[in-house]
Design a protein around this motif. Structure first.
Motif, PDB file in Angstrom:
ATOM      1  N   ASP A 258       0.832  -1.206   0.000  1.00 26.68           N
ATOM      2  CA  ASP A 258       0.000   0.000   0.000  1.00 26.68           C
ATOM      3  C   ASP A 258       0.865   1.254   0.000  1.00 26.68           C
ATOM      4  O   ASP A 258       0.576   2.227  -0.710  1.00 26.68           O
ATOM      5  CB  ASP A 258      -0.938   0.006   1.206  1.00 26.68           C
ATOM      6  CG  ASP A 258      -1.909   1.174   1.172  1.00 26.68           C
ATOM      7  OD1 ASP A 258      -2.722   1.239   0.238  1.00 26.68           O
ATOM      8  OD2 ASP A 258      -1.827   2.031   2.068  1.00 26.68           O
ATOM      9  N   ASP A 259       1.945   1.248   0.781  1.00 31.56           N
ATOM     10  CA  ASP A 259       2.862   2.388   0.779  1.00 31.56           C
ATOM     11  C   ASP A 259       3.458   2.605  -0.609  1.00 31.56           C
ATOM     12  O   ASP A 259       3.563   3.732  -1.092  1.00 31.56           O
ATOM     13  CB  ASP A 259       3.997   2.172   1.790  1.00 31.56           C
ATOM     14  CG  ASP A 259       3.590   2.488   3.221  1.00 31.56           C
ATOM     15  OD1 ASP A 259       2.479   3.013   3.424  1.00 31.56           O
ATOM     16  OD2 ASP A 259       4.383   2.212   4.138  1.00 31.56           O
ATOM     17  N   LEU A 260       3.864   1.513  -1.256  1.00 29.79           N
ATOM     18  CA  LEU A 260       4.505   1.625  -2.565  1.00 29.79           C
ATOM     19  C   LEU A 260       3.556   2.195  -3.609  1.00 29.79           C
ATOM     20  O   LEU A 260       3.890   3.146  -4.328  1.00 29.79           O
ATOM     21  CB  LEU A 260       5.015   0.258  -3.024  1.00 29.79           C
ATOM     22  CG  LEU A 260       6.191  -0.349  -2.255  1.00 29.79           C
ATOM     23  CD1 LEU A 260       6.496  -1.745  -2.782  1.00 29.79           C
ATOM     24  CD2 LEU A 260       7.427   0.530  -2.351  1.00 29.79           C
ATOM     25  N   VAL A 261       2.365   1.620  -3.721  1.00 36.21           N
ATOM     26  CA  VAL A 261       1.485   2.000  -4.823  1.00 36.21           C
ATOM     27  C   VAL A 261       0.738   3.297  -4.533  1.00 36.21           C
ATOM     28  O   VAL A 261       0.265   3.960  -5.464  1.00 36.21           O
ATOM     29  CB  VAL A 261       0.482   0.865  -5.155  1.00 36.21           C
ATOM     30  CG1 VAL A 261       1.215  -0.434  -5.446  1.00 36.21           C
ATOM     31  CG2 VAL A 261      -0.528   0.656  -4.042  1.00 36.21           C
TER      32      VAL A 261
ATOM     33  N   LEU B 232     -13.985   3.104   4.879  1.00 37.21           N
ATOM     34  CA  LEU B 232     -13.471   3.874   3.752  1.00 37.21           C
ATOM     35  C   LEU B 232     -12.896   2.964   2.678  1.00 37.21           C
ATOM     36  O   LEU B 232     -12.941   3.291   1.493  1.00 37.21           O
ATOM     37  CB  LEU B 232     -12.398   4.860   4.225  1.00 37.21           C
ATOM     38  CG  LEU B 232     -12.861   6.006   5.136  1.00 37.21           C
ATOM     39  CD1 LEU B 232     -11.687   6.929   5.457  1.00 37.21           C
ATOM     40  CD2 LEU B 232     -13.988   6.799   4.505  1.00 37.21           C
ATOM     41  N   GLU B 233     -12.340   1.809   3.094  1.00 37.85           N
ATOM     42  CA  GLU B 233     -11.817   0.855   2.116  1.00 37.85           C
ATOM     43  C   GLU B 233     -12.944   0.312   1.232  1.00 37.85           C
ATOM     44  O   GLU B 233     -12.712  -0.082   0.088  1.00 37.85           O
ATOM     45  CB  GLU B 233     -11.120  -0.318   2.825  1.00 37.85           C
ATOM     46  CG  GLU B 233      -9.870   0.036   3.592  1.00 37.85           C
ATOM     47  CD  GLU B 233      -8.659   0.296   2.720  1.00 37.85           C
ATOM     48  OE1 GLU B 233      -8.792   0.274   1.476  1.00 37.85           O
ATOM     49  OE2 GLU B 233      -7.575   0.543   3.274  1.00 37.85           O
TER      50      GLU B 233
ATOM     51  N   LEU C 226     -11.538   5.203  -1.204  1.00 39.46           N
ATOM     52  CA  LEU C 226     -11.387   6.456  -0.464  1.00 39.46           C
ATOM     53  C   LEU C 226     -10.302   6.326   0.599  1.00 39.46           C
ATOM     54  O   LEU C 226      -9.580   7.280   0.887  1.00 39.46           O
ATOM     55  CB  LEU C 226     -12.724   6.837   0.176  1.00 39.46           C
ATOM     56  CG  LEU C 226     -12.940   8.320   0.481  1.00 39.46           C
ATOM     57  CD1 LEU C 226     -12.784   9.170  -0.767  1.00 39.46           C
ATOM     58  CD2 LEU C 226     -14.305   8.533   1.112  1.00 39.46           C
ATOM     59  N   ALA C 227     -10.149   5.147   1.191  1.00 34.32           N
ATOM     60  CA  ALA C 227      -9.105   4.937   2.194  1.00 34.32           C
ATOM     61  C   ALA C 227      -7.724   5.087   1.567  1.00 34.32           C
ATOM     62  O   ALA C 227      -6.833   5.704   2.149  1.00 34.32           O
ATOM     63  CB  ALA C 227      -9.250   3.558   2.820  1.00 34.32           C
ATOM     64  N   GLN C 228      -7.530   4.523   0.374  1.00 33.06           N
ATOM     65  CA  GLN C 228      -6.244   4.665  -0.301  1.00 33.06           C
ATOM     66  C   GLN C 228      -5.980   6.132  -0.628  1.00 33.06           C
ATOM     67  O   GLN C 228      -4.867   6.637  -0.461  1.00 33.06           O
ATOM     68  CB  GLN C 228      -6.193   3.829  -1.579  1.00 33.06           C
ATOM     69  CG  GLN C 228      -4.820   3.836  -2.244  1.00 33.06           C
ATOM     70  CD  GLN C 228      -4.811   3.199  -3.616  1.00 33.06           C
ATOM     71  OE1 GLN C 228      -5.795   2.610  -4.043  1.00 33.06           O
ATOM     72  NE2 GLN C 228      -3.703   3.334  -4.320  1.00 33.06           N
ATOM     73  N   ALA C 229      -7.018   6.837  -1.055  1.00 38.21           N
ATOM     74  CA  ALA C 229      -6.866   8.262  -1.358  1.00 38.21           C
ATOM     75  C   ALA C 229      -6.433   9.042  -0.123  1.00 38.21           C
ATOM     76  O   ALA C 229      -5.618   9.973  -0.213  1.00 38.21           O
ATOM     77  CB  ALA C 229      -8.178   8.821  -1.903  1.00 38.21           C
ATOM     78  N   SER C 230      -6.945   8.652   1.039  1.00 35.51           N
ATOM     79  CA  SER C 230      -6.619   9.369   2.278  1.00 35.51           C
ATOM     80  C   SER C 230      -5.160   9.210   2.671  1.00 35.51           C
ATOM     81  O   SER C 230      -4.638  10.000   3.461  1.00 35.51           O
ATOM     82  CB  SER C 230      -7.514   8.882   3.424  1.00 35.51           C
ATOM     83  OG  SER C 230      -7.146   7.564   3.834  1.00 35.51           O
ATOM     84  N   ARG C 231      -4.472   8.193   2.132  1.00 39.08           N
ATOM     85  CA  ARG C 231      -3.071   7.942   2.488  1.00 39.08           C
ATOM     86  C   ARG C 231      -2.090   8.560   1.490  1.00 39.08           C
ATOM     87  O   ARG C 231      -0.879   8.442   1.654  1.00 39.08           O
ATOM     88  CB  ARG C 231      -2.824   6.433   2.595  1.00 39.08           C
ATOM     89  CG  ARG C 231      -3.573   5.786   3.751  1.00 39.08           C
ATOM     90  CD  ARG C 231      -3.141   4.354   3.965  1.00 39.08           C
ATOM     91  NE  ARG C 231      -3.583   3.455   2.911  1.00 39.08           N
ATOM     92  CZ  ARG C 231      -4.742   2.796   2.906  1.00 39.08           C
ATOM     93  NH1 ARG C 231      -5.593   2.955   3.898  1.00 39.08           N
ATOM     94  NH2 ARG C 231      -5.068   1.973   1.929  1.00 39.08           N
TER      95      ARG C 231
END
Length: 623
Positions: free
Chosen positions: A412-415, A567-568, A600-605
């Protein structure tokens, strides 16, 4: 010549080996393409597996049915559980391995894996048809066709070695670089850049004055990496510690003008958390000494690795500086340290399955994604191999979330965030550390792997036995009552407050001075229960104790993780044209358009996307 498979894996390093065995064990006909079959899973730097957060990744690979933990336990010559002075959320296993035996144990694994072939050759061109990966061509004119292609080329893509002002093409010392593969990928619109890493000098142990060093013994308790295999088999060896000094630093500084890192020869960025010795001197000019760790390369070899002395300085400067250390005053060197620059691909161009967003059927794993470390590579390889096999037969991608595995945090950090330096995993990167302990990787992942067909029945049965045994200990402690008169004297001897009234054993376990081992000496029935458990009862008892001691923390973190899952579950990919959303900040629009997050959870990170941006998107989704 034409060869056809379901999955082709390019590169026989730690990512490639895990990817190839994962896809093959899931039933996909797989070919592993490597330039040297005698250097499968080569430990290019330190011959060690695990460490802070890295050990958790290896246990997760094992729980998923992977092989790194099994190979590590079979070839370990020293084992330690790091961070034992802290809570179990950050306990991290680490093992020093026999470098040569590690390679040949991996060869044995590959040679006995059904559905898996090995082809010794160099891939030079990715075949792309209709926007999808269709195979590769090799320098010997072989065409390998497949439904999925996994690139795990490590540091070999246009690799360039540096020792002082001397430069040589190479993927590792004495091994050729891969010249054309990067260009065959980037011509389709995939972005690449350059990174740098390095490795220290190798020393002949016969020339070391060990009397001037401090010994560092390993541990020989029940801990190991794999949840399955028998205990360590090889002779256990110590490591040794010493320090640099002012004379060492002065000698190194005298050669900085010829250092590739400081004379402009190397332009790419190296790993922040594993810097060269010359970088340490420049970054910390007032520090009078730096710790060094002399570690064995194998059970029978004289070769030793000087951890903490990574360098690309001229070899005569490296050796002169080494000999200013009392323990190494007569040091004989097998080879100096060196730096290597290589190509990697921006990982924000990948989905969480590690499939390219640009070329379907192309998966990338390991250092080609901008990471550093065998463990990070192996974790990515496992996920890429699983998803490459799934793609061949159809089905939903296998994705691990941040509360399910360190591997999920890593990907998740990478992408989501991308990299501007080689990415290394730390426990501090995971917001759900108490849920992602090294002791419970099997609880988190074995059933998932079994449902995929990756973990086999024996592994699943083993986990179910452990699960039932763990629950039996917890149930016993939760239902067994003790009286003050029977236990107070023992409690006082352990330095903990005596009871005023009776309580359940589980209430005593919560005390910091109490553990199941000393409690079982006070309660014979508990000792008998633990002794009667199947398989590795020490490991089972530890897992039960941690669950009881930290029950409140675990439940609290689970609630937080479940809130984030909401959010995921909000899918946003394809719903917005970000560049036209004037309600969002300019930075948010640009970052969202570049990464195009799934949820939306990925967007928040994503760095640069604020909570107010997320709230605006949430409102628009409700409309």
């Amino acid at each position: 010549m034409l060869l056809k498979y379901d999955v082709i894996v390019i590169g026989g390093g730690h990512a490639g080996c895990e990817a190839a065995t994962a896809s093959a064990n899931m039933g996909a006909s797989t070919c592993l393409v490597t330039m040297d079959m005698n250097k499968i899973a080569q430990m290019s730097c330190n011959p060690a597996i695990g460490g802070i957060a890295k050990g958790q990744i290896v246990r997760e690979i094992d729980a998923l049915g992977g092989q790194t933990a099994i190979v590590t336990d079979a070839t370990a010559i020293q084992f330690r559980m790091l961070n034992r002075s802290k809570g179990p959320a950050v306990w991290s296993p680490r093992a020093q391995c026999d470098r040569g035996k590690f390679i040949w144990k991996w060869r044995e694994v590959l040679d006995t894996t059904p559905n898996l072939d090995i082809w010794q050759d160099e891939a030079c061109e990715l075949i792309v048809e209709n926007g999808e990966a269709a195979g590769v061509k090799t320098v010997w004119g072989v065409e390998l066709r497949a439904k999925s292609v996994v690139i795990t080329a490590g540091t070999f893509l246009n690799g360039l070695l540096h020792i002082g002002r001397k430069q040589l093409p190479g993927g590792r010392i004495a091994e050729p670089a891969v010249k054309d593969l990067t260009e065959s990928i980037t011509r389709h619109g995939i972005r690449s850049a350059r990174m740098k890493t390095g490795t220290p000098v190798r020393i002949d142990m016969r020339s070391v004055h060990f009397e001037d060093m401090e010994i560092q013994e390993g541990e020989n308790d029940f801990h190991q990496f794999s949840f399955m295999v028998p205990h360590r088999q090889l002779r256990q060896l110590p490591c040794w510690t010493c320090y640099t000094n002012k004379e060492v630093h002065d000698t190194l500084r005298s050669g900085l003008a010829d250092s590739p890192l400081y004379n402009g020869q190397i332009q790419s960025i190296g790993p922040r958390y594993c810097p060269s010795i010359e970088t340490k001197l420049v970054t910390f000019p007032d520090k009078e000494q730096h710790p060094l760790f002399l570690e064995p390369e194998g059970e029978t070899t004289n070769e030793m690795y000087l951890n903490g002395f990574s360098s690309s300085m001229p070899m005569e400067v490296q050796i002169a500086a080494l000999r200013k250390i009392p323990a190494l005053r007569d040091a004989k060197v097998y080879r100096p340290g060196y730096a290597i620059e290589y190509d990697f691909f921006d990982p924000t161009q990948l989905d969480h399955s590690l499939e390219s967003k640009i070329i379907k059927g192309l998966f990338l794993a390991g250092q080609v994604n901008g990471t550093t470390g065998y463990e990070e590579a192996g974790g990515q390889g496992t996920i890429a191999g699983i998803n490459a096999a799934i793609r061949c037969g159809g089905g939903e991608p296998f994705i691990l979330h941040r509360d399910e595995a360190y591997i999920g945090v890593l990907i998740d950090d990478l992408v989501t965030k991308g990299v501007d330096e080689p990415y290394r995993m730390f426990t501090s990167r995971a917001e759900y550390r108490i849920l992602l302990r090294q002791d419970d990787a099997d609880a988190r992942l074995t059933e998932k792997a079994y449902n995929l067909g990756l973990a086999k029945r024996d592994r699943y049965d083993w986990w179910m036995q452990k699960k039932e045994a763990t629950e039996s200990i917890i149930n016993f402690c939760a239902t067994t009552h003790v009286k003050p008169k029977d236990i107070n004297a023992a409690l006082e001897s352990l330095g903990t407050t005596p009871l005023r009234e009776g309580c359940k054993l589980i209430d005593l376990v919560a005390r910091p001075q109490i553990n199941l081992q000393n409690l079982s000496e006070l309660v014979p029935e508990l000792k008998q229960l633990i002794a009667s458990l199947p398989n590795r009862n020490d490991e089972t008892a530890e897992a039960a104790e941690i669950k009881m001691k930290y029950k409140g923390y675990i439940e609290r973190e689970r609630i937080v993780a479940d809130k984030m899952h909401r959010l995921e579950n909000i899918k946003i990919k394809g719903h917005f044209n970000y560049l036209e959303m004037e309600q969002l900040s300019t930075e948010a629009r640009q970052k969202l358009a570049k990464i195009n997050p799934d949820t939306l959870a990925q967007a928040s990170r994503i760095p640069g996307v604020s909570p107010s941006d997320i709230n605006i998107m949430l409102v628009l989704m409700k409309r």
